[in-house]
Design a protein around this motif. Sequence first.
Motif, PDB file in Angstrom:
ATOM      1  N   ASP A   9      37.526  -0.413 -34.556  1.00 30.34           N
ATOM      2  CA  ASP A   9      37.996   0.423 -33.631  1.00 30.34           C
ATOM      3  C   ASP A   9      39.306   1.043 -33.819  1.00 30.34           C
ATOM      4  O   ASP A   9      39.885   1.902 -32.939  1.00 30.34           O
ATOM      5  CB  ASP A   9      37.621  -0.334 -32.183  1.00 30.34           C
ATOM      6  N   ARG A  10      39.673   0.947 -34.962  1.00 33.00           N
ATOM      7  CA  ARG A  10      41.200   1.818 -35.432  1.00 33.00           C
ATOM      8  C   ARG A  10      40.825   2.968 -36.142  1.00 33.00           C
ATOM      9  O   ARG A  10      39.974   3.056 -36.872  1.00 33.00           O
ATOM     10  CB  ARG A  10      42.147   1.020 -36.091  1.00 33.00           C
ATOM     11  N   HIS A  11      41.846   3.903 -36.248  1.00 34.97           N
ATOM     12  CA  HIS A  11      41.557   5.131 -37.217  1.00 34.97           C
ATOM     13  C   HIS A  11      42.184   4.812 -38.414  1.00 34.97           C
ATOM     14  O   HIS A  11      43.550   4.485 -38.622  1.00 34.97           O
ATOM     15  CB  HIS A  11      42.294   6.297 -36.590  1.00 34.97           C
ATOM     16  N   TRP A  12      41.491   4.728 -39.551  1.00 36.26           N
ATOM     17  CA  TRP A  12      41.788   4.520 -40.893  1.00 36.26           C
ATOM     18  C   TRP A  12      41.991   5.802 -41.633  1.00 36.26           C
ATOM     19  O   TRP A  12      41.134   6.498 -41.542  1.00 36.26           O
ATOM     20  CB  TRP A  12      40.854   3.472 -41.404  1.00 36.26           C
ATOM     21  N   ARG A  13      42.573   5.574 -42.775  1.00 37.61           N
ATOM     22  CA  ARG A  13      42.590   6.749 -43.704  1.00 37.61           C
ATOM     23  C   ARG A  13      42.862   6.076 -45.176  1.00 37.61           C
ATOM     24  O   ARG A  13      43.416   5.040 -45.163  1.00 37.61           O
ATOM     25  CB  ARG A  13      43.465   7.974 -43.391  1.00 37.61           C
ATOM     26  N   LEU A  14      42.671   6.945 -46.310  1.00 37.56           N
ATOM     27  CA  LEU A  14      42.717   6.490 -47.583  1.00 37.56           C
ATOM     28  C   LEU A  14      44.542   6.383 -47.597  1.00 37.56           C
ATOM     29  O   LEU A  14      45.171   7.408 -47.057  1.00 37.56           O
ATOM     30  CB  LEU A  14      42.269   7.492 -48.877  1.00 37.56           C
ATOM     31  N   HIS A  15      45.266   5.662 -48.210  1.00 36.10           N
ATOM     32  CA  HIS A  15      46.497   5.591 -48.565  1.00 36.10           C
ATOM     33  C   HIS A  15      46.735   6.852 -49.426  1.00 36.10           C
ATOM     34  O   HIS A  15      46.107   7.352 -50.371  1.00 36.10           O
ATOM     35  CB  HIS A  15      46.819   4.394 -49.661  1.00 36.10           C
ATOM     36  N   THR A  44      27.007   5.063 -50.121  1.00 35.46           N
ATOM     37  CA  THR A  44      27.472   5.044 -48.434  1.00 35.46           C
ATOM     38  C   THR A  44      28.475   4.774 -48.122  1.00 35.46           C
ATOM     39  O   THR A  44      29.397   5.495 -47.283  1.00 35.46           O
ATOM     40  CB  THR A  44      26.252   4.177 -47.653  1.00 35.46           C
ATOM     41  N   ILE A  45      29.266   3.595 -48.734  1.00 35.10           N
ATOM     42  CA  ILE A  45      30.503   3.427 -48.470  1.00 35.10           C
ATOM     43  C   ILE A  45      31.371   4.336 -49.056  1.00 35.10           C
ATOM     44  O   ILE A  45      32.509   4.712 -48.403  1.00 35.10           O
ATOM     45  CB  ILE A  45      30.895   2.042 -49.194  1.00 35.10           C
ATOM     46  N   VAL A  46      31.143   5.125 -50.189  1.00 32.94           N
ATOM     47  CA  VAL A  46      32.115   6.195 -50.462  1.00 32.94           C
ATOM     48  C   VAL A  46      32.117   7.298 -49.397  1.00 32.94           C
ATOM     49  O   VAL A  46      33.075   7.989 -49.030  1.00 32.94           O
ATOM     50  CB  VAL A  46      31.525   6.789 -51.883  1.00 32.94           C
ATOM     51  N   GLU A  47      30.900   7.557 -48.773  1.00 34.71           N
ATOM     52  CA  GLU A  47      30.817   8.589 -47.693  1.00 34.71           C
ATOM     53  C   GLU A  47      31.762   8.079 -46.606  1.00 34.71           C
ATOM     54  O   GLU A  47      32.252   8.934 -45.975  1.00 34.71           O
ATOM     55  CB  GLU A  47      29.197   8.714 -47.371  1.00 34.71           C
ATOM     56  N   VAL A  48      31.400   6.889 -46.167  1.00 37.21           N
ATOM     57  CA  VAL A  48      32.409   6.475 -45.068  1.00 37.21           C
ATOM     58  C   VAL A  48      33.825   6.652 -45.365  1.00 37.21           C
ATOM     59  O   VAL A  48      34.627   7.094 -44.600  1.00 37.21           O
ATOM     60  CB  VAL A  48      31.898   5.052 -44.850  1.00 37.21           C
ATOM     61  N   SER A  53      39.152   9.972 -42.363  1.00 40.23           N
ATOM     62  CA  SER A  53      40.004  10.662 -41.417  1.00 40.23           C
ATOM     63  C   SER A  53      39.372  11.728 -40.388  1.00 40.23           C
ATOM     64  O   SER A  53      40.169  12.325 -39.796  1.00 40.23           O
ATOM     65  CB  SER A  53      41.051  11.382 -42.594  1.00 40.23           C
ATOM     66  N   ASP A  54      38.111  11.900 -40.715  1.00 35.82           N
ATOM     67  CA  ASP A  54      37.395  12.921 -39.719  1.00 35.82           C
ATOM     68  C   ASP A  54      36.883  12.280 -38.389  1.00 35.82           C
ATOM     69  O   ASP A  54      36.327  13.135 -37.538  1.00 35.82           O
ATOM     70  CB  ASP A  54      36.462  13.678 -40.515  1.00 35.82           C
ATOM     71  N   HIS A  55      37.160  10.925 -38.426  1.00 33.43           N
ATOM     72  CA  HIS A  55      36.618  10.356 -37.146  1.00 33.43           C
ATOM     73  C   HIS A  55      37.712   9.494 -36.430  1.00 33.43           C
ATOM     74  O   HIS A  55      38.604   9.001 -37.048  1.00 33.43           O
ATOM     75  CB  HIS A  55      35.368   9.156 -37.772  1.00 33.43           C
ATOM     76  N   PRO A  56      37.633   9.177 -35.377  1.00 31.56           N
ATOM     77  CA  PRO A  56      38.456   8.471 -34.538  1.00 31.56           C
ATOM     78  C   PRO A  56      38.583   6.998 -34.973  1.00 31.56           C
ATOM     79  O   PRO A  56      39.641   6.291 -34.669  1.00 31.56           O
ATOM     80  CB  PRO A  56      37.907   8.524 -33.085  1.00 31.56           C
ATOM     81  N   ASP A  57      37.605   6.278 -35.571  1.00 31.74           N
ATOM     82  CA  ASP A  57      37.706   5.021 -35.923  1.00 31.74           C
ATOM     83  C   ASP A  57      36.562   4.936 -37.091  1.00 31.74           C
ATOM     84  O   ASP A  57      35.709   5.460 -37.186  1.00 31.74           O
ATOM     85  CB  ASP A  57      37.315   4.071 -34.665  1.00 31.74           C
ATOM     86  N   ALA A  58      36.736   3.794 -37.565  1.00 33.61           N
ATOM     87  CA  ALA A  58      35.932   3.276 -38.820  1.00 33.61           C
ATOM     88  C   ALA A  58      34.167   3.114 -38.219  1.00 33.61           C
ATOM     89  O   ALA A  58      33.292   3.342 -38.972  1.00 33.61           O
ATOM     90  CB  ALA A  58      36.253   1.876 -39.356  1.00 33.61           C
ATOM     91  N   ARG A  59      34.124   2.573 -37.058  1.00 31.98           N
ATOM     92  CA  ARG A  59      32.847   2.389 -36.508  1.00 31.98           C
ATOM     93  C   ARG A  59      31.939   3.588 -36.430  1.00 31.98           C
ATOM     94  O   ARG A  59      30.909   3.792 -36.786  1.00 31.98           O
ATOM     95  CB  ARG A  59      32.789   1.893 -34.923  1.00 31.98           C
ATOM     96  N   ALA A  90      46.129   2.233 -41.877  1.00 33.59           N
ATOM     97  CA  ALA A  90      45.944   2.742 -40.467  1.00 33.59           C
ATOM     98  C   ALA A  90      46.655   3.877 -40.329  1.00 33.59           C
ATOM     99  O   ALA A  90      47.741   4.323 -40.833  1.00 33.59           O
ATOM    100  CB  ALA A  90      46.600   1.520 -39.391  1.00 33.59           C
ATOM    101  N   ASP A  91      46.073   4.771 -39.277  1.00 36.61           N
ATOM    102  CA  ASP A  91      46.943   5.948 -39.071  1.00 36.61           C
ATOM    103  C   ASP A  91      48.149   5.631 -38.508  1.00 36.61           C
ATOM    104  O   ASP A  91      48.392   5.006 -37.580  1.00 36.61           O
ATOM    105  CB  ASP A  91      45.897   6.700 -37.979  1.00 36.61           C
ATOM    106  N   PRO A  92      49.058   6.361 -39.156  1.00 34.85           N
ATOM    107  CA  PRO A  92      50.599   5.887 -38.650  1.00 34.85           C
ATOM    108  C   PRO A  92      50.901   6.364 -37.157  1.00 34.85           C
ATOM    109  O   PRO A  92      51.840   6.113 -36.534  1.00 34.85           O
ATOM    110  CB  PRO A  92      51.469   6.563 -39.501  1.00 34.85           C
ATOM    111  N   GLY A  93      50.035   7.346 -36.832  1.00 36.63           N
ATOM    112  CA  GLY A  93      50.402   7.905 -35.455  1.00 36.63           C
ATOM    113  C   GLY A  93      49.493   7.147 -34.556  1.00 36.63           C
ATOM    114  O   GLY A  93      50.084   7.360 -33.303  1.00 36.63           O
ATOM    115  N   GLU A  94      49.089   6.139 -34.696  1.00 44.19           N
ATOM    116  CA  GLU A  94      48.221   5.418 -33.707  1.00 44.19           C
ATOM    117  C   GLU A  94      48.899   4.088 -33.446  1.00 44.19           C
ATOM    118  O   GLU A  94      49.451   3.313 -34.527  1.00 44.19           O
ATOM    119  CB  GLU A  94      46.688   5.067 -34.089  1.00 44.19           C
TER     120      GLU A  94
END
Length: 96
Positions: A9-15, A44-48, A53-59, A90-94
Amino acid sequence: MIAPTFDADRHWRLHPQVAVRPEPFGALLYHFGTRKLSFLKNRTIVEVINSLSDHPDARSACRAAGIEDGDQAPYFHALGVLVQSQMLIADPGETP
């Protein structure tokens, strides 16, 4: 440094130091800072990962990739492994 625990439920992104190279089997991730290499054996995991970064959370990223809520556990496990290896951050702004 201790890597954070994965939370769907957190916002993640690639390093920023991680490069993704698409492959027929999925993708290779290379971290230029740690020099770690990860294999993604599922498109599918590659797509995720590419859409995190386009979604509010991993879910939400999993849902957008067509993964039903009841089928997300293996994907969350894979994302957690990538968090532990510092491929995802994790998104540093969150705030946690």
